[in-house]
Design an enzyme around this catalytic site. Structure first.
Site, PDB file in Angstrom:
ATOM      1  N   GLU A  35      53.388 171.347  19.213  1.00 36.98           N
ATOM      2  CA  GLU A  35      54.312 172.462  19.003  1.00 36.98           C
ATOM      3  C   GLU A  35      53.805 173.752  19.634  1.00 36.98           C
ATOM      4  OE1 GLU A  35      53.358 170.297  16.655  1.00 36.98           O
ATOM      5  OE2 GLU A  35      55.230 169.350  16.012  1.00 36.98           O
ATOM      6  N   ARG A  57      53.284 175.712  12.934  1.00 34.76           N
ATOM      7  CA  ARG A  57      52.044 175.455  13.667  1.00 34.76           C
ATOM      8  C   ARG A  57      51.943 176.309  14.932  1.00 34.76           C
ATOM      9  NH1 ARG A  57      49.418 169.592  14.203  1.00 34.76           N
ATOM     10  NH2 ARG A  57      49.235 170.020  11.993  1.00 34.76           N
ATOM     11  N   LYS A  76      53.662 148.509  15.645  1.00 36.06           N
ATOM     12  CA  LYS A  76      54.460 149.195  14.634  1.00 36.06           C
ATOM     13  C   LYS A  76      55.511 148.216  14.105  1.00 36.06           C
ATOM     14  CE  LYS A  76      56.186 153.865  13.927  1.00 36.06           C
ATOM     15  NZ  LYS A  76      56.141 155.239  14.425  1.00 36.06           N
TER      16      LYS A  76
HETATM   17  C1  LIG Z   1      52.831 168.627  13.530  1.00 36.22           C
HETATM   18  C2  LIG Z   1      53.811 167.499  13.394  1.00 36.22           C
HETATM   19  N1  LIG Z   1      54.773 167.340  14.329  1.00 36.22           N
HETATM   20  C3  LIG Z   1      55.655 166.339  14.216  1.00 36.22           C
HETATM   21  C4  LIG Z   1      55.595 165.471  13.175  1.00 36.22           C
HETATM   22  C5  LIG Z   1      56.633 164.390  13.025  1.00 36.22           C
HETATM   23  N2  LIG Z   1      56.012 163.075  13.126  1.00 36.22           N
HETATM   24  C6  LIG Z   1      55.659 162.355  12.054  1.00 36.22           C
HETATM   25  S1  LIG Z   1      55.003 160.883  12.405  1.00 36.22           S
HETATM   26  C7  LIG Z   1      55.195 161.173  14.053  1.00 36.22           C
HETATM   27  C8  LIG Z   1      54.749 160.134  15.040  1.00 36.22           C
HETATM   28  C9  LIG Z   1      53.307 159.820  14.859  1.00 36.22           C
HETATM   29  O1  LIG Z   1      52.949 158.839  15.749  1.00 36.22           O
HETATM   30  P1  LIG Z   1      51.580 158.102  15.530  1.00 36.22           P
HETATM   31  O2  LIG Z   1      50.526 159.073  15.175  1.00 36.22           O
HETATM   32  O3  LIG Z   1      51.332 157.272  16.711  1.00 36.22           O
HETATM   33  O4  LIG Z   1      51.822 157.229  14.233  1.00 36.22           O
HETATM   34  P2  LIG Z   1      52.717 155.900  14.111  1.00 36.22           P
HETATM   35  O5  LIG Z   1      53.969 156.343  13.428  1.00 36.22           O
HETATM   36  O6  LIG Z   1      52.936 155.334  15.444  1.00 36.22           O
HETATM   37  O7  LIG Z   1      51.894 155.015  13.249  1.00 36.22           O
HETATM   38  C10 LIG Z   1      55.781 162.412  14.291  1.00 36.22           C
HETATM   39  C11 LIG Z   1      56.113 162.950  15.615  1.00 36.22           C
HETATM   40  C12 LIG Z   1      54.591 165.689  12.219  1.00 36.22           C
HETATM   41  N3  LIG Z   1      54.474 164.947  11.138  1.00 36.22           N
HETATM   42  N4  LIG Z   1      53.707 166.691  12.364  1.00 36.22           N
END
Ligand SMILES: Cc1ncc(C[n+]2csc(CCOP(=O)(O)OP(=O)(O)O)c2C)c(N)n1
Ligand SMILES: CC(=O)[C@@H](O)[C@H](O)COP(=O)(O)O
Ligand SMILES: [Mg+2]
Length: 638
Positions: free
Chosen positions: A371, A399, A285
């Site tokens: 969630e 959700r 990242k």
């Molecule tokens: C249902 C839901 N819960 C929480 C989020 C908030 N959220 C957005 S990106 C993220 C982290 C995602 O991590 P990853 O899939 O590993 O992607 P990265 O940012 O590491 O590329 C979170 C928790 C979301 N978008 N959707």
């Protein structure tokens, strides 16, 4: 003053078809230019930085190998799609990202044919991709479907529901697991540990060897009828046991920043795969931008920043944020009551629960992006006498609605729901607006539904939620800073179902639910100046409603206006239902209900969104004047 980066190769690429004309050896240079372009754009707009930087090579490789947009490319969440936007005809607008009338910060079907599926909430890509893969099959079309999903997003149940189904359907779906060992915060959970073991337990595969073996296995043996010997050999080559058990051909880990790894693997899969394939790609990242590499969590979402130093623009706040007020109040209460526990679904920093985790590590749980599980987990804790605070953003609570209804509300379990990001959130747009929580919670029997009008009220509501043990209770508050009111050292316990009159008048009554109260008070000044004596009340509760207060306002005013930063069906509808059932509408009371409009409002500054919605000072005043058949006085309500 910084200048846009020099980008000779990228300047030749408007669409992926242009990219496909480049030689493989040109792609690392293109990646450098895309990265520079993205850093420059986000430094001006703010937005999601680290995730996009981590998938620059992967995005280029996918567009180079697959025939997008005919082949479908889906990004999970979509917060990593800025390089994709730069390469798919949107570079000329990339510096409008997340601005009013600009590009969305996520993928959107309406924005481009290269975005076949919109997102912003996580863990939907495999399901959507499976639907598209099956549609292609039914259409007898051999287009490919590629879903790119992060390791954080892989913590959600929905991803496994989709894998389970895809494996059984033997669908022609390519899942690319982009594993950067980060969610927004460091990832949690057994699955994350499993991926880390997979990633660290093997060296990256040499592509020549891998390519030959992959072709042999995929080309000849892709059916379910793979022999045990081949299974064994495949396990040796690829080693992805859990995904293979689920029916996927599992490849990896491969280095997601190396075109030498990405291109042959993707080409092989493109040409040979017939069933579901999962490619485990390891990335970093924030890759390529030292400040973001050094602190991936801090550069997940950024304000405008200085490209040279990485320093983010900070506007000195006038008041503490609602999130921080909530967090401090909860920690304060938790110090006095060891039954209080906190639950976050992968948003420890965003919800402020990181503060609880610091103070009481054993009483704070980050369950990952989950969630639904968070809510039922909280219900289990409540059933055993704990006081769980399931702190979720309004939009993500959606959700878990069945869990709220079935596991919490029907059983009358005292789960506390602090609902952050309630109302317009600004740059994240319609997918993240906290619009519906009041509507979907206040409709549930036995639920107590509160909204904080300011930061002092929020403290009262935290304390009230701690004290209230008779059933589920929620309190909503918006993104951003409070109004700067004096705060008590500790919140008071509010009487359930009782609102308060903030300002007394005789002709117009403004009944606010939540932080629109400040604009109601400003509107009242304008109305008074126009000769309209105005009462302003803070309802505090959408459920149970303060019937005495509503009766009094209805009987002693010509006009009653409810105001809330939420959808139709929420507080105003509850009030209307009560007034009509009591016959309080029969005597000529003028009543209006100000809510968010019935549209998916695009991103803008929250103040502008409230203005568009008619929920600000000017909107409230003009609603009153229209209802009275008067024009809006010039200069009033500015
Ligand atoms: C249902 C839901 N819960 C929480 C989020 C908030 N959220 C957005 S990106 C993220 C982290 C995602 O991590 P990853 O899939 O590993 O992607 P990265 O940012 O590491 O590329 C979170 C928790 C979301 N978008 N959707
Ligand atoms: C993509 C996503 O869902 C989160 O990163 C979100 O953008 C965070 O929003 P806040 O900035 O309000 O915490
Ligand atoms: Mg990740």
């Amino acid at each position: 003053m910084t200048h846009p980066p020099k980008t000779p190769l990228l300047d030749q690429v408007i669409y992926p078809a242009d990219l496909r004309k480049l030689e493989d050896r040109d792609l690392p240079q293109l990646a450098r230019e895309v990265r520079d372009e993205m850093i420059d754009a986000v430094s001006r707009t703010g937005g999601h930085l680290g995730a996009g930087l981590g998938v620059v090579e992967l995005t280029i490789a996918i567009h180079s190998v697959f025939d997008t947009p005919d082949d479908r490319l889906i990004f999970d969440v979509g917060h990593q799609c800025y390089p994709h936007k730069i390469l798919t005809g949107r570079r000329d607008r990339i510096r409008t990202l997340r601005q009013e009338n600009g590009l969305s910060g996520f993928t959107r079907r309406a924005e481009s044919e290269y975005d076949p599926f919109g997102a912003a909430h996580s863990s939907t890509s495999i399901s959507a991709g499976l639907g598209m893969a099956i549609a292609a099959d039914l259409d007898k079309n051999d287009r490919r479907v590629i879903a790119v999903i992060g390791d954080g997003a892989m913590s959600a149940g929905m991803a496994y529901e989709a894998l389970n189904n895809a494996g059984a359907l033997d669908a022609r779906l390519i899942v690319i697991l982009n594993d950067n060992d980060m969610s927004i915060a460091p990832p949690t959970g057994a699955m994350s540990a499993y991926l880390a073991r997979l990633a660290s337990g093997r060296t990256y595969m040499g592509f020549r060897d891998f390519g030959k073996k992959l072709t042999a296995y995929l080309g000849k043996n892709i059916d379910r009828a793979i022999t045990r010997a081949v299974e064994h050999a495949r396990g040796y080559v690829t080693g992805g046991t859990m995904f293979e058990e689920m029916g996927f051909y599992h490849i990896g880990p491969i280095d997601g920043h190396s075109f030498d790894h990405l291109l042959p693997v993707l080409r092989n899969v493109r040409d040979n795969a017939r069933g579901p394939v999962l490619i485990h790609v390891v990335t970093q990242k924030g890759k390529g931008y030292p400040p973001a590499e050094a602190a991936a969590d801090k550069y997940h979402g950024v304000n405008k920043f200085d490209v040279i130093t990485g320093a983010q623009a900070r506007v000195k706040p006038n008041a503490p944020s609602y999130t921080s007020v909530f967090a401090e109040a909860l920690v304060q209460e938790a110090a006095l009551d060891d039954k209080i526990v906190g639950i976050t679904a992968a948003m420890p920093n965003g919800t402020g629960l990181d503060k609880l985790a610091e103070a009481f590590p054993s009483r704070c749980f980050d369950v990952g992006i989950a969630e639904q599980h968070a809510v039922t987990f909280a219900a289990g804790l409540a059933a055993e006498g704990y006081k769980p605070f399931a702190a979720l953003y309004s939009t993500f609570l959606q959700r878990a609605y069945d869990q709220v209804v079935h596991d919490v509300a029907i059983q009358g379990l005292p789960v506390r729901f602090p609902i952050d990001r309630a109302g317009f959130v600004g740059a994240d747009g319609p997918t993240h607006a906290g619009s519906f929580d009041t509507a979907f919670l206040a409709t549930l029997p036995g639920f107590v539904v509160m909204a904080a009008a300011d930061e002092a009220e929020l403290k009262h509501m935290v304390r009230t939620a701690v004290a209230y043990d008779a059933g589920p209770i929620s309190f909503r508050y918006p993104r951003g800073e409070g109004v700067g009111v004096d705060m008590p050292a500790r919140g008071e316990i509010l009487q359930i179902g009782k609102g308060r009159i903030v300002k007394e008048g005789t002709k117009v009554a403004l009944l606010s639910f939540g932080t629109r109260l400040a604009d109601c008070l400003l509107a009242a000044e304008d109305l008074e100046a126009a000769g309209l004596s105005t009462t302003v009340a803070d309802a505090r509760f959408a459920k149970p409603l303060d019937h005495d207060l509503i009766r009094q306002l209805a009987r002693h005013h010509e006009m009653l206006i409810t105001v809330e930063e939420g959808s139709v069906g929420g507080f105003g509808s509850q009030v209307m239902q009560y007034l009509s059932s009591e016959g309080l509408l029969d005597n000529g009371l003028k009543i209006r209900s100000l809510v968010m409009p019935d549209i998916w409002m695009e991103q803008a500054k929250p103040e502008a969104m409230n203005a568009h919605a008619g929920l600000d000072r000017a909107g409230i005043v003009s609603t009153v004047f229209r209802a009275l058949g008067r024009g809006v006085a010039v200069g009033v309500a500015g």
